[in-house]
Enzyme design. Structure first.
Site, mmCIF file in Angstrom:
data_model
loop_
_atom_site.group_PDB
_atom_site.id
_atom_site.type_symbol
_atom_site.label_atom_id
_atom_site.label_comp_id
_atom_site.label_asym_id
_atom_site.label_seq_id
_atom_site.Cartn_x
_atom_site.Cartn_y
_atom_site.Cartn_z
ATOM 1 C CB SER A 1 -0.904 0.005 1.235
ATOM 2 O OG SER A 1 -0.117 -0.065 2.402
ATOM 3 C CG HIS B 1 -3.507 -1.746 -1.952
ATOM 4 N ND1 HIS B 1 -4.095 -0.550 -1.608
ATOM 5 C CD2 HIS B 1 -3.170 -2.330 -0.769
ATOM 6 C CE1 HIS B 1 -4.108 -0.429 -0.296
ATOM 7 N NE2 HIS B 1 -3.561 -1.495 0.232
ATOM 8 C CD GLU C 1 -6.415 1.547 -4.056
ATOM 9 O OE1 GLU C 1 -7.075 2.573 -3.875
ATOM 10 O OE2 GLU C 1 -5.344 1.325 -3.427
ATOM 11 C CG ASN D 1 -4.589 3.088 2.236
ATOM 12 O OD1 ASN D 1 -5.667 2.624 2.613
ATOM 13 N ND2 ASN D 1 -3.474 2.373 2.228
HETATM 14 N N1 3HC Z 1 -12.016 -12.321 7.650
HETATM 15 C C1 3HC Z 1 -12.846 -12.959 6.792
HETATM 16 N N2 3HC Z 1 -14.172 -12.710 6.750
HETATM 17 C C2 3HC Z 1 -14.645 -11.783 7.612
HETATM 18 C C3 3HC Z 1 -13.830 -11.080 8.513
HETATM 19 C C4 3HC Z 1 -12.444 -11.395 8.510
HETATM 20 N N3 3HC Z 1 -11.564 -10.776 9.316
HETATM 21 N N4 3HC Z 1 -14.597 -10.211 9.231
HETATM 22 C C5 3HC Z 1 -15.857 -10.374 8.792
HETATM 23 N N5 3HC Z 1 -15.875 -11.313 7.823
HETATM 24 C C6 3HC Z 1 -17.051 -11.761 7.076
HETATM 25 C C7 3HC Z 1 -18.027 -12.480 7.965
HETATM 26 O O1 3HC Z 1 -17.752 -13.867 8.013
HETATM 27 C C8 3HC Z 1 -19.345 -12.206 7.284
HETATM 28 O O2 3HC Z 1 -19.516 -13.045 6.169
HETATM 29 P P1 3HC Z 1 -20.986 -13.475 5.701
HETATM 30 O O3 3HC Z 1 -21.870 -12.268 5.730
HETATM 31 O O4 3HC Z 1 -20.825 -13.986 4.309
HETATM 32 O O5 3HC Z 1 -21.417 -14.499 6.675
HETATM 33 C C9 3HC Z 1 -19.165 -10.791 6.703
HETATM 34 O O6 3HC Z 1 -17.733 -10.581 6.621
HETATM 35 C C10 3HC Z 1 -19.779 -9.737 7.598
HETATM 36 O O7 3HC Z 1 -19.211 -9.883 8.886
HETATM 37 P P2 3HC Z 1 -19.957 -9.521 10.240
HETATM 38 O O8 3HC Z 1 -21.418 -9.786 10.065
HETATM 39 O O9 3HC Z 1 -19.250 -10.232 11.348
HETATM 40 O O10 3HC Z 1 -19.676 -8.001 10.504
HETATM 41 P P3 3HC Z 1 -19.928 -6.747 9.611
HETATM 42 O O11 3HC Z 1 -21.190 -6.862 8.826
HETATM 43 O O12 3HC Z 1 -19.745 -5.605 10.526
HETATM 44 O O13 3HC Z 1 -18.724 -6.752 8.548
HETATM 45 C C11 3HC Z 1 -16.599 -6.001 7.916
HETATM 46 C C12 3HC Z 1 -17.402 -6.766 8.966
HETATM 47 C C13 3HC Z 1 -16.628 -6.762 6.581
HETATM 48 C C14 3HC Z 1 -15.181 -5.918 8.424
HETATM 49 C C15 3HC Z 1 -17.262 -4.600 7.741
HETATM 50 O O14 3HC Z 1 -17.386 -3.977 8.987
HETATM 51 C C16 3HC Z 1 -16.488 -3.692 6.826
HETATM 52 O O15 3HC Z 1 -16.603 -3.753 5.611
HETATM 53 N N6 3HC Z 1 -15.657 -2.794 7.425
HETATM 54 C C17 3HC Z 1 -14.828 -1.866 6.663
HETATM 55 C C18 3HC Z 1 -13.570 -2.577 6.253
HETATM 56 C C19 3HC Z 1 -12.659 -1.680 5.487
HETATM 57 O O16 3HC Z 1 -12.902 -0.511 5.263
HETATM 58 N N7 3HC Z 1 -11.536 -2.254 5.047
HETATM 59 C C20 3HC Z 1 -10.497 -1.525 4.354
HETATM 60 C C21 3HC Z 1 -9.417 -1.210 5.318
HETATM 61 S S1 3HC Z 1 -8.128 -0.256 4.591
HETATM 62 C C22 3HC Z 1 -7.052 -1.394 3.965
HETATM 63 O O17 3HC Z 1 -7.183 -2.588 4.099
HETATM 64 C C23 3HC Z 1 -5.913 -0.835 3.191
HETATM 65 C C24 3HC Z 1 -4.598 -1.088 3.823
HETATM 66 O O18 3HC Z 1 -3.589 -0.610 2.968
HETATM 67 C C25 3HC Z 1 -4.490 -0.471 5.184
#
Ligand code: 3HC
Length: 293
Positions: free
Chosen positions: A127, A148, A160, A199
């Site tokens: 990233s 990414h 990305e 990001n």
């Molecule tokens: N690993 C795998 N699957 C996961 C998981 C994990 N760590 N966390 C949640 N899941 C899955 C669950 O199993 C569930 O699957 P299903 O609906 O098919 O059964 C689904 O995701 C939804 O999970 P939950 O119901 O437990 O919880 P939420 O509905 O709150 O979803 C989330 C969790 C997907 C993490 C959601 O909150 C989300 O999209 N958050 C934002 C994440 C985000 O913005 N990510 C980008 C971060 S920045 C980045 O990565 C860039 C880097 O360079 C820093």
């Protein structure tokens, strides 16, 4: 394959680095039917990845979201190796997700240039480091780009694809095509820029959230609630930073600031202090919030 045959010719995928991202990228590739090797220098990391893959597949089957046969096929498609030489020799496409250090990545890409077949495309999940920084080391810069993924990579749709000045169109098409086959919605970034798209957007949101909290305008809970209930974000900026890891957030800020010299990109003192205290978010049990592990 050769690069002109694009995504059609990809059978074997090598993912380097069994950390948070590499594990889920490898599982995504195996679920899409690719013969996938996850390589890491740490046997413990690979063992933990294998356990996580199995329990993730079991929980998907239990939830009725994945057939038993498909889960078994995905697990069978995964191989785990500490030996880069052997793992690289049959790879058509490599996604590197190792530690975010230029010296480590340069060494890996130098090795990949020698060890992988000449047609192989070499992508980095970085990233913070544009692939131009490692492309020359491979001896085939046209076949190098960033790919990414986002955390959690099994869930998040965005990839990305970032081209550097010498990335070929064939490489871009193969990377975009592969991302689609993994069930993702890739976006193309035509020029390297710190933070790419996501990001940069996330950083802007985080800066504003930290300002509001630091000024005592609102609590972190209420800022997070607002992001969810007013803007429809799945989680608020503080919960998201805790999930990504405050160490990662701080590292991205440092790397971006070093490159841009722009004061708005400078690391946030509150986050740097939390990292120094070992409070790096969900994975340590404490960050902005407390977690029971
Ligand atoms: N690993 C795998 N699957 C996961 C998981 C994990 N760590 N966390 C949640 N899941 C899955 C669950 O199993 C569930 O699957 P299903 O609906 O098919 O059964 C689904 O995701 C939804 O999970 P939950 O119901 O437990 O919880 P939420 O509905 O709150 O979803 C989330 C969790 C997907 C993490 C959601 O909150 C989300 O999209 N958050 C934002 C994440 C985000 O913005 N990510 C980008 C971060 S920045 C980045 O990565 C860039 C880097 O360079 C820093």
């Amino acid at each position: 394959m050769n690069t002109s045959s694009g995504v059609e010719g990809i059978s074997n995928i090598l993912v380097i680095g069994a950390g948070t991202m590499g594990r889920q990228i490898a599982m995504s590739a195996a679920l899409a039917g690719y013969s996938t090797t996850l390589q890491d220098i740490s046997l413990d990391g690979l063992t933990a990845a294998r356990t996580e893959h199995k329990s993730w597949a079991d929980s998907r089957v239990a939830k009725g979201k994945l057939g038993q046969d498909d889960a078994g096929a995905a697990l069978d498609a995964l191989a785990y190796s500490t030996d880069l030489n052997t793992a690289a020799s049959g790879a058509d496409f490599v996604i590197e997700a190792a530690t975010e250090r230029l010296d480590i990545k340069t060494q890996i890409f130098e090795q990949l240039g020698v060890l992988t077949p000449a047609h192989a495309i070499l992508a980095t999940n970085s990233s913070t480091l544009g692939s131009s920084k490692v492309a020359e080391a491979t001896g085939r810069p046209a076949q190098v780009c960033n790919m990414h993924f986002f955390n959690p990579a099994l869930v998040m749709k965005c990839v990305e694809v970032v081209r550097h000045g010498a990335t070929s169109d064939a490489t871009v098409q193969a990377a975009m095509g592969l991302a689609r086959r993994l069930g993702k919605e890739p976006v193309l970034i035509n020029r390297e820029i710190p933070g790419f798209i996501a990001n940069r957007l996330m950083g802007a949101m985080q800066r504003e959230a930290l300002f509001l909290a630091d000024e005592g305008i609102a609590s972190i809970e209420d800022i997070d609630t607002t992001a969810r209930t007013a803007l429809g974000h799945p989680m608020g900026p503080f919960a998201l930073m805790d999930m990504v890891g405050l160490d990662v957030i701080d590292f991205i800020a440092q790397a971006t600031y070093e490159e841009t010299g722009n004061a708005v990109d400078a690391p946030n003192e509150r986050i740097t202090a939390l990292v120094a205290a070992g409070k790096i978010g969900r994975k340590s049990g404490t960050g902005f919030y407390g977690y029971t592990r």
